[in-house]
Design a protein around this motif. Sequence first.
Motif, PDB file in Angstrom:
ATOM      1  N   GLN A 193      -1.959  -3.970  -6.005  1.00  0.00           N
ATOM      2  CA  GLN A 193      -3.244  -3.937  -5.307  1.00  0.00           C
ATOM      3  C   GLN A 193      -3.062  -3.204  -3.984  1.00  0.00           C
ATOM      4  N   PHE A 194      -4.004  -2.288  -3.722  1.00  0.00           N
ATOM      5  CA  PHE A 194      -3.896  -1.420  -2.555  1.00  0.00           C
ATOM      6  C   PHE A 194      -5.271  -1.278  -1.910  1.00  0.00           C
ATOM      7  N   ASP A 195      -5.391  -1.717  -0.651  1.00  0.00           N
ATOM      8  CA  ASP A 195      -6.671  -1.643   0.064  1.00  0.00           C
ATOM      9  C   ASP A 195      -6.452  -0.903   1.382  1.00  0.00           C
ATOM     10  N   LEU A 196      -6.988   0.309   1.445  1.00  0.00           N
ATOM     11  CA  LEU A 196      -6.892   1.149   2.636  1.00  0.00           C
ATOM     12  C   LEU A 196      -8.283   1.476   3.174  1.00  0.00           C
ATOM     13  N   SER A 197      -9.254   0.684   2.803  1.00  0.00           N
ATOM     14  CA  SER A 197     -10.642   0.985   3.144  1.00  0.00           C
ATOM     15  C   SER A 197     -10.909   0.853   4.635  1.00  0.00           C
ATOM     16  N   PHE A 208       0.903   4.858 -10.850  1.00  0.00           N
ATOM     17  CA  PHE A 208       1.290   3.472 -10.628  1.00  0.00           C
ATOM     18  C   PHE A 208       0.568   2.541 -11.607  1.00  0.00           C
ATOM     19  N   ALA A 209       1.065   1.305 -11.699  1.00  0.00           N
ATOM     20  CA  ALA A 209       0.420   0.281 -12.527  1.00  0.00           C
ATOM     21  C   ALA A 209      -0.580  -0.509 -11.690  1.00  0.00           C
ATOM     22  N   LEU A 210      -1.365   0.204 -10.885  1.00  0.00           N
ATOM     23  CA  LEU A 210      -2.331  -0.448 -10.004  1.00  0.00           C
ATOM     24  C   LEU A 210      -3.420  -1.161 -10.802  1.00  0.00           C
ATOM     25  N   GLU A 211      -3.744  -2.376 -10.354  1.00  0.00           N
ATOM     26  CA  GLU A 211      -4.854  -3.122 -10.936  1.00  0.00           C
ATOM     27  C   GLU A 211      -6.138  -2.908 -10.130  1.00  0.00           C
ATOM     28  N   TYR A 212      -5.954  -2.560  -8.830  1.00  0.00           N
ATOM     29  CA  TYR A 212      -7.118  -2.428  -7.945  1.00  0.00           C
ATOM     30  C   TYR A 212      -6.734  -1.511  -6.791  1.00  0.00           C
ATOM     31  N   SER A 213      -7.649  -0.588  -6.449  1.00  0.00           N
ATOM     32  CA  SER A 213      -7.416   0.320  -5.335  1.00  0.00           C
ATOM     33  C   SER A 213      -8.736   0.562  -4.603  1.00  0.00           C
ATOM     34  N   ASN A 214      -8.744   0.265  -3.293  1.00  0.00           N
ATOM     35  CA  ASN A 214      -9.938   0.460  -2.478  1.00  0.00           C
ATOM     36  C   ASN A 214      -9.631   1.484  -1.395  1.00  0.00           C
ATOM     37  N   LEU A 215     -10.179   2.684  -1.538  1.00  0.00           N
ATOM     38  CA  LEU A 215      -9.981   3.773  -0.580  1.00  0.00           C
ATOM     39  C   LEU A 215     -11.293   4.146   0.105  1.00  0.00           C
ATOM     40  N   SER A 216     -12.275   3.268   0.059  1.00  0.00           N
ATOM     41  CA  SER A 216     -13.614   3.590   0.541  1.00  0.00           C
ATOM     42  C   SER A 216     -13.657   3.747   2.057  1.00  0.00           C
ATOM     43  N   PHE A 217     -14.654   4.508   2.505  1.00  0.00           N
ATOM     44  CA  PHE A 217     -14.957   4.718   3.922  1.00  0.00           C
ATOM     45  C   PHE A 217     -13.745   5.246   4.694  1.00  0.00           C
ATOM     46  N   ASN A 218     -13.271   6.387   4.213  1.00  0.00           N
ATOM     47  CA  ASN A 218     -12.257   7.174   4.894  1.00  0.00           C
ATOM     48  C   ASN A 218     -12.751   8.618   4.934  1.00  0.00           C
ATOM     49  N   ASN A 219     -11.855   9.550   5.112  1.00  0.00           N
ATOM     50  CA  ASN A 219     -12.213  10.967   5.117  1.00  0.00           C
ATOM     51  C   ASN A 219     -11.446  11.742   4.045  1.00  0.00           C
ATOM     52  N   PHE A 220     -11.189  11.090   2.912  1.00  0.00           N
ATOM     53  CA  PHE A 220     -10.508  11.775   1.821  1.00  0.00           C
ATOM     54  C   PHE A 220     -11.382  12.910   1.279  1.00  0.00           C
ATOM     55  N   GLU A 221     -10.731  13.943   0.755  1.00  0.00           N
ATOM     56  CA  GLU A 221     -11.455  15.083   0.221  1.00  0.00           C
ATOM     57  C   GLU A 221     -10.738  15.617  -1.011  1.00  0.00           C
ATOM     58  N   GLY A 222     -11.420  16.497  -1.742  1.00  0.00           N
ATOM     59  CA  GLY A 222     -10.811  17.138  -2.898  1.00  0.00           C
ATOM     60  C   GLY A 222     -10.962  16.337  -4.179  1.00  0.00           C
ATOM     61  N   GLU A 223     -10.161  16.705  -5.153  1.00  0.00           N
ATOM     62  CA  GLU A 223     -10.310  16.167  -6.507  1.00  0.00           C
ATOM     63  C   GLU A 223      -9.745  14.760  -6.626  1.00  0.00           C
TER      64      GLU A 223
END
Length: 641
Positions: free
Chosen positions: A333-337, A352-367
């Motif tokens: 589980q990875f939360d970087l929101s 990875f064998a991630l079950e959950y990933s929260n990358l919301s409300f950042n400035n990520f770009e691209g594919e």
Amino acid sequence: MRGLSILFPFSVKCIVHLLLMRLSLEAPSIDAATTGSGNETDHLALLEFKAKIVHDPQNVMSSWNDSAYFCNWQSVTCGRRHKRVTILDLQSKGLVGFLSPYIGNLSFLREIRLGNNSLQGKIPAEVGRLFRLQAFELFTNQIEGKIPSNLSLCSNLIVLILEDNKLEGNIPTELANLSKLRQLSLAKNYLTGALPPSIREPEFVGGIPDALGKLNHLSIIGLGVNKFLGIIPPVIYNISSINIFSMAVNMLHGSLPSDMGILLPHLRRLQLQDNYLSNLFNLNEFYISYNNLSGNIPGNLGQCSSLEFLFMRSNNIQGAMPMSLISLKGLRQFDLSQNNKSGQIPTYLGKFALEYSNLSFNNFEGEVPTEGVFANVSSISLEGNKRLCGGIPELRLPRCIIDESKKRKLRLQSPGSLEMKSFRKLSYQRILKATEGFSTANFLGAGRFRSVYKGTLEEDGAIVAVKVLNLQQRGAEKSLMAECKVLQNIRHRNLVRIMTSCSTIDFQGNDFKALVYEYMPNGNLDKCLSLLQGMNIAIDVGSALDYLHHGCQKPIIHCDLKPGNDLLDNDMVAHIGDFGLAKLLSQLTNPIQSSSVGVRGTVGYAAPGNLTLLFDTWFLYILYLLSKFISQFFFPNFFQF
């Protein structure tokens, strides 16, 4: 005569009084507070203080004259009862000058606030006589020399802030006697630890004294931006009242206690960046959400290979995701929101064998990747990143538009080359930090002219190999020049790629030269190989030799091919390295004549590279590898290379 007899004693009295006044000015070590003329002593001490100020741009001291009582002078506060100076507040007045030793005569002083000026010279030892002093603030000046040990005599001192000066030497152990001290800040100086008095050079380093652990009422301890070496004394963690703990930008190493949060229950701010501290390699869960953390994700977090839960939500973490996190293969589980991360979402997260990933409300770009956790819309959160594209259809993101010319250019670049663009120039300090002080744990090997260390660059966690030249060895510099001459114009997938170089002096003033290469995690050929691996590696090495002999503007003879110079990357692809003995030829039409170069390789071993001088072929090197493979498995004592 009678009139004269009356006048003469009066004149003598005046002269004696004037002499006493002069003596009090010439001998500030006498505590004038005991002479019965304390008010006049304060008056004269302030005038002497003013005399040492050579520039007063705000005219703060224009009122410091006999036209007004000194208790009414600007920036001076006196006590109501005794009319003695209790506060001297000249903070941020732009003052230029020196501290007068007569400040020690202001015996009723409780606060000295002289921060944010341009005061020079040393801290007068006479400050130690101010036994009523509670706050001494001298931050952001140009004070030099050592911290006077007799500051410990200011037994009522609560606040001692000397940061951002040019103080050097050790922290006096006597400061441990300041039992009432609550705030201690000595950051941004040249302090080193316990050193002999004769040593003053800032490159010498020492440790933080254990005696500071006796200051068991401290709430703020600031020792950042100095030259401290060694571990953080364990006794520091006994000061349970600490709420701000800063030792950033030093050369500290070792690990932090796993129960640090229990030992320091009031801790609000922890600043330990830019050291060599290690965090908890066996860490399984890491929760730092809802703080005010800023900066980049540290590259060495990738060394916590047991990490499964990583929560960093709601901070101010910036920059791109470090490549070193590719090692966190067990992450679930990875939360970087709600941070300020930028760049592309790393494709390795999809592996990875991630079950959950929260990358919301950042400035990520691209594919957006489409593998792993990114293939399940219910397991990811990406909203609030306005420049994302692609991904699975359920995300309803815009289609990615990629410039074809840029795409072709990206295909030509080897992995990691984009990240390395910003590291074309590396200082000695950055190399020292990357290799953890050239520690034995990072030592990869040595040769006649060089030692090689593994290094992790702090900017993005990129892992490199640092070849440090032994300039004391005759011929080392010539070897370096030969290698640079060869490498500057050659590019091939089976040659070890050079990233940058460093030519400077170290902290002791000695010449320092190093080459920085891409890191080959699978070592060299000094190990057993399967038959298929041996054949593939033989083809890789042969392809590189063919390029060196026929694909370059001037043919290049390696002259030191051996198992130790053939390195293997993550995918077991072979790369030829170490061109310190390489030879540039104008042409390669007469290989027998070219053999006049002579045997230049490793002593006691005629490397197959020398055979290329005679036969202009790489086929013999394939036979060499196969023979080595056979020898390892069937005739371990027969072949001796």
